[in-house]
Design a protein around this motif. Structure first.
Motif, PDB file in Angstrom:
ATOM      1  N   TYR A  74      -8.813   8.342 -45.025  1.00  0.00           N
ATOM      2  CA  TYR A  74      -8.076   7.423 -44.145  1.00  0.00           C
ATOM      3  C   TYR A  74      -7.909   6.056 -44.806  1.00  0.00           C
ATOM      4  O   TYR A  74      -6.802   5.497 -44.823  1.00  0.00           O
ATOM      5  CB  TYR A  74      -8.816   7.279 -42.818  1.00  0.00           C
ATOM      6  N   PHE A  75      -8.997   5.515 -45.373  1.00  0.00           N
ATOM      7  CA  PHE A  75      -8.903   4.203 -46.006  1.00  0.00           C
ATOM      8  C   PHE A  75      -8.041   4.266 -47.262  1.00  0.00           C
ATOM      9  O   PHE A  75      -7.233   3.357 -47.516  1.00  0.00           O
ATOM     10  CB  PHE A  75     -10.297   3.675 -46.362  1.00  0.00           C
ATOM     11  N   LEU A  76      -8.200   5.306 -48.050  1.00  0.00           N
ATOM     12  CA  LEU A  76      -7.405   5.427 -49.272  1.00  0.00           C
ATOM     13  C   LEU A  76      -5.917   5.531 -48.951  1.00  0.00           C
ATOM     14  O   LEU A  76      -5.074   5.017 -49.695  1.00  0.00           O
ATOM     15  CB  LEU A  76      -7.867   6.644 -50.077  1.00  0.00           C
ATOM     16  N   GLN A  77      -5.594   6.180 -47.825  1.00  0.00           N
ATOM     17  CA  GLN A  77      -4.196   6.262 -47.417  1.00  0.00           C
ATOM     18  C   GLN A  77      -3.683   4.885 -46.992  1.00  0.00           C
ATOM     19  O   GLN A  77      -2.550   4.503 -47.304  1.00  0.00           O
ATOM     20  CB  GLN A  77      -4.051   7.261 -46.266  1.00  0.00           C
ATOM     21  N   ARG A  78      -4.522   4.152 -46.279  1.00  0.00           N
ATOM     22  CA  ARG A  78      -4.148   2.778 -45.912  1.00  0.00           C
ATOM     23  C   ARG A  78      -3.961   1.921 -47.158  1.00  0.00           C
ATOM     24  O   ARG A  78      -3.043   1.095 -47.230  1.00  0.00           O
ATOM     25  CB  ARG A  78      -5.226   2.152 -45.032  1.00  0.00           C
ATOM     26  N   LEU A  79      -4.832   2.112 -48.124  1.00  0.00           N
ATOM     27  CA  LEU A  79      -4.751   1.349 -49.365  1.00  0.00           C
ATOM     28  C   LEU A  79      -3.472   1.681 -50.123  1.00  0.00           C
ATOM     29  O   LEU A  79      -2.845   0.804 -50.734  1.00  0.00           O
ATOM     30  CB  LEU A  79      -5.972   1.655 -50.235  1.00  0.00           C
ATOM     31  N   LEU A  80      -3.078   2.932 -50.054  1.00  0.00           N
ATOM     32  CA  LEU A  80      -1.851   3.368 -50.723  1.00  0.00           C
ATOM     33  C   LEU A  80      -0.618   2.762 -50.065  1.00  0.00           C
ATOM     34  O   LEU A  80       0.309   2.319 -50.730  1.00  0.00           O
ATOM     35  CB  LEU A  80      -1.767   4.892 -50.708  1.00  0.00           C
ATOM     36  N   GLY A  81      -0.645   2.699 -48.719  1.00  0.00           N
ATOM     37  CA  GLY A  81       0.481   2.136 -47.987  1.00  0.00           C
ATOM     38  C   GLY A  81       1.754   2.914 -48.230  1.00  0.00           C
ATOM     39  O   GLY A  81       1.769   4.154 -48.175  1.00  0.00           O
TER      40      GLY A  81
END
Length: 662
Positions: A473-480
């Motif tokens: 979830y965080f990595l996806q947010r980081l990817l944007g």
């Protein structure tokens, strides 16, 4: 100079010589006058009310006046201010009144009602002073955060008389009165299509085309046009053209700064004005000593907006006077000054000392934006200022709720980058942890990653948040919306993983997936390591070759399996003898020689930066014998002379004495 009559014969409104119009008005009944004024005047102030408030200008003769003592006249039902009624210090007739007294009195008023009541006691008023009174009224309303004047002011008979005068006969105004009245109205949310503004602007344009405006009037008109019509208006080009034709020696310092503000609004045309800007920059060197803190801040802000990197002599001279004015800057002005110094890369020890004294004395009263900007300044310039950082830490602990996520990140990033722990570090990071537990999802992902990575640099490891960092979830947010993660984010995630393995072996949570890991922390664009100083590197290479007997006994710029690049690696056998770097068997110890130049330390100190400290810490945990060279030994002979005693004593087991600095 035109005179505005505000007492006794108020039905005449002024000495503007509008005989025909006023005669027609006086010959009509009062109700008819009201009707004519309402129909003819365009509503010119926008209101904050849902329904637009239409201003109705009433003829001044509709007000009834009485006198309590035969001299002090005021409208029935309107408040009388004792401050206004004190007539001992000046005559009511301004013909013989000292202008300085008038302006000083005007600036002492704290409300528009006081200004209007003061004006109401005067028989006649020069148009320049009337315009100044109008400007003072608008300034006070703007300070209160209002975008328009309240109904009580708009319906005040004196205010209406002033506005009618400026609208009806702007051609009779002096240049100063004309541009001051226009400038006053631009302070508020005024309808650009109102008759009042249209008439004032038209008269200004007429005088501009005739070349009838002096330097100050041109500057005021230019700024007013930018607010009313934007920087793209044609008339503004003519204003700038005429200003270019004036001798800069004729400009007051305030006009020079106004000229910077005008050009700042036209940044898209900066290249066209560069020759003129060069003249202004050179001339401004002669007026720096006469500038107030506010004007210094405005010039620096304009230089940044106009990208005047070639004006470094001006920036340096402004910096010298900034040191003197540090306590006198407002929070906003100081923030802009520091942002400019960050932009131009300017710093000096006197500025740092002044900031230390200022921040330390006012740490709990400074605005969070100023605190974060001061911290960013120290971080960008790699200035290890313990008084500033200690004050910043104390401010954050006491007022953490006032800081935004980005400001919190800037504060912690400075501590990590400068490798510094304040005396209240435990309180600081306890407060930070509480905020992260409560508002973790409120932090933008890249800001959060940068913050947690900075914590790890100074050995405050974010173990409680590792699992969240590595979650899909965080990595996806980081990817944007990007197709791939940026190189710096991947490097920070990888170094946090390495930190958890080497320094937090008790952490048993999720790990970073291999596809998100980098192979090297040393990259050209965004590196977690500082490249080696080339000149120092060459001198060390020469010294090693002479001492070890050949280039084959050491390797340079070695990339380890743990992402770090070692400046020089030397392999030793069990007895401490040096092995050729091609040998991989019987290697008992590896020596990592760190050629630490000045860029790996805080400015003018022997204190390693955070990214270099964590690198050497990790290399030791990985089994390397980490030693440092002396950064000042830039010649082969000097390096050999410094290294030889240590080599002789240690039998090559250590190249030079380990130290925390060069």
């Amino acid at each position: 100079m035109a005179l505005i009559t505000l007492r006794k014969n108020l039905c005449h409104l002024s000495d503007f010589r509008i005989h025909g119009a006023l005669a027609a008005l006086k010959s009509q009944p009062v109700n008819h006058v009201h009707k004519v004024v309402r129909e003819r005047l365009h509503p010119w102030f926008s209101s904050l009310q849902p329904e637009p408030f239409r201003v109705r200008f009433h003829h001044a003769c509709c007000k009834k006046f009485h006198s309590e003592n035969g001299n002090d006249l005021h409208a029935v039902g309107e408040p009388v201010f004792s401050q206004v009624r004190d007539s001992d210090s000046f005559e009511q007739n301004l013909k013989n009144m000292d202008e300085q007294i008038f302006y000083r009195r005007l600036n002492n008023f704290t409300s528009p009602e006081e200004v209007l009541s003061f004006i109401n006691t005067l028989q006649t008023l020069p148009d320049t002073m009337a315009a100044a009174a109008l400007q003072r009224i608008c300034e006070m309303e703007k300070k209160d955060g209002e975008q328009g004047l309240p109904k009580e002011i708009l319906e005040n008979h004196v205010f209406q008389a002033l506005c009618v005068q400026f609208e009806q006969e702007p051609s009779n105004l002096s240049n100063t009165g004309l541009v001051t009245a226009l400038q006053a109205l631009t302070l508020l949310d005024v309808d650009p299509q109102s008759n009042l503004l249209l008439n004032l602007v038209a008269e200004c344009q007429h005088r501009l085309q005739r070349g009838g405006l002096e330097v100050h009037g041109l500057c005021v008109l230019g700024e007013s046009l930018i607010k009313l019509q934007g920087p793209g208006c044609v008339t503004l080009d003519l204003v700038i053209y005429q200003l270019q034709g004036e001798k800069l020696e004729n400009f007051h310092p305030e006009d020079i700064v106004a000229l910077y503000r005008i050009l700042q609004a036209c940044t898209e045309k900066a290249d066209q004005h560069q020759t003129f800007l060069n003249k202004i920059n050179n001339f401004s060197l002669s007026i720096v000593s006469n500038l107030s803190p506010k004007l210094i801040s405005q010039i620096l802000t304009a230089l940044v907006a106009l990208d005047q990197t070639q004006a470094l002599p001006l920036v340096i001279k402004l910096g010298k006077y900034v040191v003197r004015h540090i306590p006198r800057f407002t929070n906003e002005e100081l923030r802009k000054v520091l942002e400019a110094f960050i932009y131009f890369g300017h710093n000096d020890r006197f500025l740092t000392a002044a900031l230390e004294q200022h921040v330390a004395s006012l740490c709990l009263t400074l605005d969070p934006e100023v605190v974060s900007t001061v911290t960013e300044y120290c971080s960008r310039k790699q200035i290890l200022s313990e008084p500033i950082l200690n004050a910043v830490a104390e401010t954050f602990v006491c007022q953490s709720e006032k800081f935004s996520p980005s400001q919190i990140s800037e504060l912690i990033e400075a501590f990590g980058k400068l490798n510094y722990l304040p005396p209240n570090a435990s309180d600081l990071f306890r407060k930070l942890e509480d905020i992260l537990f409560t508002h973790f999802n409120y932090f933008p992902p890249k800001i959060l990653l940068k913050l947690l990575h900075s914590c790890s640099l100074i050995e405050y490891h974010p173990v409680n948040f590792m699992a969240k960092l590595y979650s899909p979830y965080f990595l996806q947010r980081l990817l944007g919306e990007e197709s791939r993660l940026d190189r710096l984010s991947l490097a920070q995630l990888t170094q946090l993983l390495l930190t958890s393995i080497l320094e937090c072996p008790f952490y048993k949570g999720p790990k970073l997936l291999p596809k998100y890991r980098v192979k090297s922390f040393l990259t050209p664009c965004c590196s977690l390591e500082t490249p080696v100083d080339f000149q120092l590197y060459k001198s060390v290479m020469s010294g090693l070759i002479d001492f070890l007997g050949g280039r084959q006994y050491f390797a340079s710029k070695v990339l380890t399996p743990y992402c770090y690049t070692i400046d020089v690696e030397i392999k030793l056998d069990e007895e401490g003898f040096v092995l050729p770097f091609t040998v991989n068997e019987d290697v008992h110890k590896r020596v990592a020689l760190c050629i630490d130049g000045p860029k790996r330390f805080c400015l003018n100190s022997k204190h390693l930066l955070g990214k270099e400290a964590i690198k050497q810490r990790h290399l030791r945990l990985l089994g390397y014998k980490v030693v440092q060279t002396v950064s000042c030994t830039r010649t082969r002979a000097a390096w050999f002379q410094a290294a030889a005693p240590a080599l002789a004593r240690r039998g090559c087991a250590v190249i030079c004495s380990p130290a925390n600095g060069p």
